[in-house]
Design a protein around this motif. Structure first.
Motif, short mmCIF file in Angstrom:
data_model
loop_
_atom_site.label_atom_id
_atom_site.label_comp_id
_atom_site.label_asym_id
_atom_site.label_seq_id
_atom_site.Cartn_x
_atom_site.Cartn_y
_atom_site.Cartn_z
N LYS A 121 0.86 -1.20 -0.10
CA LYS A 121 0.14 0.04 0.08
C LYS A 121 0.70 1.21 0.02
N ASP A 122 0.69 2.12 -0.86
CA ASP A 122 1.31 3.45 -0.86
C ASP A 122 2.85 3.19 -0.98
N LEU A 123 3.21 2.33 -2.03
CA LEU A 123 4.62 2.29 -2.17
C LEU A 123 4.88 3.25 -3.25
N SER A 124 6.15 3.80 -2.92
CA SER A 124 6.53 4.49 -4.04
C SER A 124 6.92 3.80 -5.24
N GLU A 125 6.91 4.81 -6.38
CA GLU A 125 7.11 3.87 -7.90
C GLU A 125 8.46 3.09 -7.82
N ARG A 126 9.42 3.48 -7.02
CA ARG A 126 10.75 2.87 -7.06
C ARG A 126 10.36 1.68 -6.35
N GLU A 127 9.96 1.73 -5.04
CA GLU A 127 9.83 0.50 -4.00
C GLU A 127 8.88 -0.50 -5.19
N ALA A 128 7.90 -0.26 -5.81
CA ALA A 128 6.96 -0.86 -6.35
C ALA A 128 7.83 -1.75 -7.32
N ALA A 129 8.46 -0.97 -7.99
CA ALA A 129 9.26 -1.58 -9.30
C ALA A 129 10.31 -2.47 -8.52
N GLU A 130 10.87 -2.07 -7.70
CA GLU A 130 11.87 -2.88 -7.11
C GLU A 130 11.44 -4.54 -6.67
N TYR A 131 10.23 -4.22 -5.85
CA TYR A 131 9.67 -5.31 -5.38
C TYR A 131 8.96 -6.28 -6.49
N ARG A 132 8.39 -5.70 -7.54
CA ARG A 132 7.78 -6.38 -8.61
C ARG A 132 8.98 -6.97 -9.22
N ASN A 133 9.96 -6.60 -9.76
CA ASN A 133 11.32 -7.26 -10.41
C ASN A 133 11.55 -8.51 -9.67
N ARG A 134 11.73 -8.21 -8.16
CA ARG A 134 12.32 -9.21 -7.48
C ARG A 134 11.21 -10.51 -7.30
N THR A 135 9.95 -10.32 -7.28
CA THR A 135 8.98 -11.23 -6.86
C THR A 135 7.87 -11.90 -7.80
N ILE A 136 7.73 -10.83 -8.89
CA ILE A 136 6.68 -11.47 -9.83
C ILE A 136 7.24 -11.37 -11.26
N GLY A 137 6.54 -12.33 -12.04
CA GLY A 137 6.93 -12.34 -13.33
C GLY A 137 5.47 -12.40 -13.98
N PHE A 138 5.36 -11.65 -15.36
CA PHE A 138 4.38 -11.55 -16.04
C PHE A 138 3.98 -11.90 -17.31
N ILE A 139 3.07 -12.69 -17.69
CA ILE A 139 2.79 -13.21 -19.04
C ILE A 139 1.50 -12.26 -19.50
N PHE A 140 1.58 -12.00 -20.83
CA PHE A 140 0.22 -11.31 -21.48
C PHE A 140 -0.11 -11.90 -22.64
N GLN A 141 -1.51 -11.63 -22.94
CA GLN A 141 -2.01 -12.04 -24.13
C GLN A 141 -1.21 -11.61 -25.26
#
Ligand code: ADP
Ligand code: MG
Length: 222
Positions: free
Chosen positions: A70-90
Motif C-alpha cells: 500500500k502506498d509504495l513509491s514507484e521505485r519501491e513498487a518496481a523493485e519489489y515487482r522485479n524481485r517477486t513477480i513475473g508477468f505473461i500477457f496475451q
C-alpha cells in the motif's frame, strides 16, 4: 500465504466513476495453480494489475508474502515487482527490435546482472523451453506459441515467487493454447511457483486446480 486480499475496492474515476473491484477477498497459498475467470469487462485485468503492483487500490488490504502493499513509491513498487513477480500477457509484450535471447535477458539487465552471465542464463531458459535454435530470431520471425514461450522464459528468469498471466492463451490456437497451459502447469510443479492465470475461457480455467469466478468486480464463486 502468498497473497492475501481483504475487502479490496477500486473505482476508476472519471465523468462516470466505475466501481470496478468490489470487496474482493482472496487468499492464495504458495505453489497454487489458480485461475480467475470472468466475462470481458468483469475486472480481471484490473485485479491482476493490483496483484502485480502495477496499479493501486482505494480501500482494503493487499499483503504479498506478508508485506502490506500500500502506498509504495514507484521505485519501491518496481523493485519489489522485479524481485517477486513475473508477468505473461496475451499479446506477449516482447520488444520487436530485440532478439528472443535479448528479450529473455531483459529482466536481468534491470537487475544489473553482467552481460555474459545474463546471456548464458537466458540461453539456458530458452533451451528449457525448446527454443535454443530460435535465440537469434526476432519476435516477428516466431509463431504465436514460440513468442509466448519466449515471454514465459523472460518471466521465469528472475525466479519469481509469483507468475501473473493475463489471458496467456488468448491469441493462440486451441492446440498451442493447450501446449502453453501444459507448460505453465509443468513449471508450477517443477519450480513451486505460484501461478495466477486470468481468462475468460472455461477450458483454460478447467486446467487449473482452483478457479475464482468474478462478475462485475465481485467474487461470485471460489
Ligand atoms: P477484464 O480484464 O475482465 O476484461 P478490466 O479489468 O480490463 O476487465 O476492466 C473492467 C472495467 O473497467 C471495464 O468496464 C473497463 O472498461 C474499465 N476500465 C479498465 N481500465 C480502465 C481505466 N484505466 N480507466 C477507466 N476504466 C477502465
Ligand atoms: Mg482483461
Amino acid at each position: 500465504m502468498l497473497i492475501e486480499l481483504k475487502d479490496i475496492n477500486k473505482t476508476y474515476q472519471g465523468v462516470q466513476p466505475l466501481h470496478v473491484l468490489k470487496d474482493i477477498s482472496l487468499e492464495v497459498e504458495k505453489g497454487e495453480f489458480l485461475s480467475i475467470r470472468g466475462a470481458s469487462g468483469s475486472g480481471k485485468s484490473t485485479l491482476l494489475n493490483v496483484l502485480g503492483i502495477l496499479d493501486n487500490y482505494d480501500s482494503g488490504e493487499y499483503r504479498l508474502d506478508g508485506r502490506l502493499i500500500k502506498d509504495l513509491s514507484e521505485r519501491e513498487a518496481a523493485e519489489y515487482r522485479n524481485r517477486t513477480i513475473g508477468f505473461i500477457f496475451q499479446s506477449f509484450n516482447l520488444i520487436n527490435f530485440k532478439t528472443a535471447v535479448e528479450n529473455v535477458e531483459l529482466p536481468l539487465f534491470y537487475q544489473g546482472v553482467p552481460r555474459r552471465q545474463r546471456h548464458e542464463l537466458a540461453m539456458e531458459y530458452l533451451d528449457r523451453l525448446g527454443l535454443k535454435d530460435r535465440a537469434q530470431h526476432y519476435p516477428n520471425q516466431l509463431s504465436g506459441g514460440q513468442k509466448q514461450r519466449v515471454a514465459i522464459a523472460r518471466a521465469l528468469i528472475t525466479h519469481p515467487q509469483l507468475i501473473l498471466a493475463d489471458e496467456p492463451t488468448g491469441a493462440l490456437d486451441t492446440v498451442t493454447a493447450k501446449e502453453v497451459m501444459n507448460l505453465l502447469r509443468d513449471i508450477n510443479r517443477a519450480e513451486q511457483v505460484t501461478m495466477v492465470i486470468v481468462t475468460h475461457d472455461l477450458k483454460v480455467a478447467a486446467e487449473t486446480d482452483r478457479t475464482i469466478h468474478i462478475r462485475d468486480g465481485a467474487v461470485v464463486f471460489d
